[in-house]
Design a protein around this motif. Structure first.
Motif, mmCIF file in Angstrom:
data_model
loop_
_atom_site.group_PDB
_atom_site.id
_atom_site.type_symbol
_atom_site.label_atom_id
_atom_site.label_comp_id
_atom_site.label_asym_id
_atom_site.label_seq_id
_atom_site.Cartn_x
_atom_site.Cartn_y
_atom_site.Cartn_z
ATOM 1 N N PHE A 273 0.549 -1.276 0.114
ATOM 2 C CA PHE A 273 0.021 0.107 0.134
ATOM 3 C C PHE A 273 0.957 1.335 0.190
ATOM 4 O O PHE A 273 0.200 2.187 -0.292
ATOM 5 N N MET A 274 2.081 1.308 0.408
ATOM 6 C CA MET A 274 2.992 2.459 0.254
ATOM 7 C C MET A 274 3.122 2.851 -1.132
ATOM 8 O O MET A 274 3.394 3.918 -1.298
ATOM 9 N N ARG A 275 3.028 2.083 -2.091
ATOM 10 C CA ARG A 275 3.050 2.454 -3.598
ATOM 11 C C ARG A 275 1.737 3.527 -3.989
ATOM 12 O O ARG A 275 2.169 4.191 -4.943
ATOM 13 N N GLY A 276 1.000 3.617 -3.139
ATOM 14 C CA GLY A 276 -0.361 4.202 -3.685
ATOM 15 C C GLY A 276 -0.919 3.367 -4.759
ATOM 16 O O GLY A 276 -1.272 2.359 -4.879
ATOM 17 N N THR A 277 -1.166 4.315 -5.801
ATOM 18 C CA THR A 277 -1.797 3.751 -6.933
ATOM 19 C C THR A 277 -0.968 3.903 -8.408
ATOM 20 O O THR A 277 -1.131 4.038 -9.194
ATOM 21 N N ARG A 278 0.477 3.397 -7.859
ATOM 22 C CA ARG A 278 1.666 3.596 -8.920
ATOM 23 C C ARG A 278 1.447 2.478 -9.792
ATOM 24 O O ARG A 278 0.823 1.209 -9.269
ATOM 25 N N ASN A 279 2.075 2.739 -11.079
ATOM 26 C CA ASN A 279 2.201 1.653 -12.008
ATOM 27 C C ASN A 279 3.464 1.094 -11.814
ATOM 28 O O ASN A 279 4.354 1.748 -11.016
ATOM 29 N N PRO A 280 3.791 0.013 -12.563
ATOM 30 C CA PRO A 280 5.110 -0.617 -12.283
ATOM 31 C C PRO A 280 6.253 0.275 -12.699
ATOM 32 O O PRO A 280 7.323 0.231 -11.958
ATOM 33 N N ASP A 281 6.225 1.505 -13.472
ATOM 34 C CA ASP A 281 7.276 2.145 -13.883
ATOM 35 C C ASP A 281 7.203 3.314 -12.832
ATOM 36 O O ASP A 281 7.975 4.341 -13.078
ATOM 37 N N GLY A 282 6.300 3.504 -11.925
ATOM 38 C CA GLY A 282 6.561 4.217 -10.875
ATOM 39 C C GLY A 282 5.535 5.687 -11.335
ATOM 40 O O GLY A 282 5.108 6.292 -10.108
ATOM 41 N N THR A 283 5.009 5.514 -12.401
ATOM 42 C CA THR A 283 3.926 6.639 -12.520
ATOM 43 C C THR A 283 2.700 6.291 -11.742
ATOM 44 O O THR A 283 2.522 5.008 -11.108
ATOM 45 N N GLY A 284 1.761 7.332 -11.889
ATOM 46 C CA GLY A 284 0.385 7.157 -11.211
ATOM 47 C C GLY A 284 0.470 8.208 -10.042
ATOM 48 O O GLY A 284 0.716 9.189 -10.282
ATOM 49 N N THR A 285 -0.184 7.712 -8.738
ATOM 50 C CA THR A 285 -0.352 8.658 -7.864
ATOM 51 C C THR A 285 0.026 8.006 -6.559
ATOM 52 O O THR A 285 0.106 6.910 -6.150
ATOM 53 N N SER A 286 0.692 8.882 -5.717
ATOM 54 C CA SER A 286 1.277 8.444 -4.257
ATOM 55 C C SER A 286 0.146 8.199 -3.325
ATOM 56 O O SER A 286 -0.935 8.435 -3.653
ATOM 57 N N ILE A 287 0.446 7.684 -2.181
ATOM 58 C CA ILE A 287 -0.538 7.545 -1.116
ATOM 59 C C ILE A 287 -1.265 8.896 -0.809
ATOM 60 O O ILE A 287 -2.410 8.851 -0.039
ATOM 61 N N PHE A 288 -0.604 9.896 -1.077
ATOM 62 C CA PHE A 288 -1.380 11.097 -0.707
ATOM 63 C C PHE A 288 -2.101 11.867 -1.794
ATOM 64 O O PHE A 288 -2.469 12.935 -1.948
ATOM 65 N N GLY A 289 -2.066 11.014 -2.820
ATOM 66 C CA GLY A 289 -2.904 11.581 -4.194
ATOM 67 C C GLY A 289 -1.846 12.485 -5.171
ATOM 68 O O GLY A 289 -2.389 13.083 -5.819
#
Length: 328
Positions: free
Chosen positions: A34-50
């Motif tokens: 869950f520490m990755r938030g909604t990140r994709n495998p390459d790291g893009t996406g959003t953090s746990i704080f949006g």
């Protein structure tokens, strides 16, 4: 041939002992998904704080917060914007079991559940507004970071209990390669108390910890050593690493990578190997020294050019030749 395996040899550094041979480090610490938030495998996406993450530039491009449209414009409004994830229903035993199953037993077993509080501040507000807030509204900044740290500490205790790591891990980049982003006084007033609270979870259990901090970080070393840090990476050469080694001895293990930016395109293999050997001869004696692991057969890092991979292959080959010759 060495007697100690990679895991036991590296853990000697973490206990202030002389290793059998120079270890190589590859960031083995586990962290709850869950520490990755909604990140994709390459790291893009959003953090746990949006906060939206984008790929930055550099020799090793990494995901970083986007540099516009910040979600927190006024630090006094942070209570309306910043919400830590609810982890009350997390099945910690299952996460620990999954992490153990994915772990290579040849590697040391580390774990952590901390977010860099400085990095979180500037991700939410941007560097300019985040630093201005530290000057104009330091108590509001502290309130927000302590709110986040309360969450970190609670989860770190769960990690310690269920994952049973050999070492704890944390990182919070507060420096450029030439200078820190903040003064030592501001660090001690605003950020260090949060770091200390996190590290205390492990230190009170007798678990040594690592610190990830890029850049010119040497003036903060006294503080982090006192927090329970035994291993610092990446220890970049813009710091006086020889002086730090002389000062701390085996109390602080220095993990230095041979930085590609020091080589021009015309450098020869002989020059690379000679420079690498000379650096090992300076830093390795007395222990408390580590190199970054690099497997040229695995293609290195995708963003590296063939020339960069070639240079790193020479350093890794030289490292393999000499790493067993210092302590026996």
């Amino acid at each position: 041939m060495p007697i100690l395996n990679k895991r036991d040899n590296w853990m000697r550094l973490m206990k202030g002992e002389i290793p059998e041979y120079i270890p190589a480090y590859a960031a083995w610490a586990a962290s709850p998904p869950f520490m990755r938030g909604t990140r994709n495998p390459d790291g893009t996406g959003t953090s746990i704080f949006g906060v939206e993450q984008v790929i930055g530039s550099g020799i090793v491009p990494a995901a970083m917060p986007k540099t516009h449209d910040f979600i927190l414009e006024d630090i006094t409004k942070w209570r309306e914007i910043v919400k830590v994830p609810d982890t009350s229903d997390v099945d910690w035993a299952m996460l620990a079991n999954d992490a153990q199953n994915a772990h290579n037993p040849e590697n040391p077993w580390g774990a952590g559940c901390g977010v860099g509080v400085f990095q979180t501040l500037v991700a939410l507000m941007g560097f300019t507004e985040g630093l201005v807030a530290c000057y104009e509204e330091p108590e509001e900044v502290k309130d927000m970071l302590n709110y986040i740290t309360d969450w970190m500490v609670a989860n770190a205790k769960q990690v310690l209990y269920h994952y049973k790591p050999e070492y704890g891990a944390y990182g919070d980049d507060i420096a450029h390669e030439r200078n820190p982003f903040i003064s030592l006084e501001m660090f001690r007033d605003i950020f260090a108390p949060c770091w200390r609270r996190y590290y205390e979870v492990f230190a009170e259990a007798g678990i040594p910890c690592t610190m990830h901090n890029c850049g010119h970080f040497e003036e903060f070393i006294d503080d982090v050593v006192n927090m329970g840090v035994w291993f610092w990476e990446p220890s970049q050469s813009t710091n006086d690493l020889l002086a730090l080694k002389a000062r701390y001895g085996t109390r602080l293990a220095i993990c230095e990578g041979f930085e590609l930016r020091f080589f021009d395109s015309a450098v020869t293999e002989e020059e690379v190997r000679a420079l690498f050997r000379a650096r090992m001869d300076e830093m390795a004696p007395g222990g408390a020294y580590c190199n970054f692991e690099f497997d040229p057969t695995g293609g290195g890092i995708p963003s590296f050019t063939p020339r960069q991979i070639e240079i790193l292959s020479w350093t890794w080959d030289e490292f393999e030749k000499i790493r067993y010759s210092y302590y026996n």
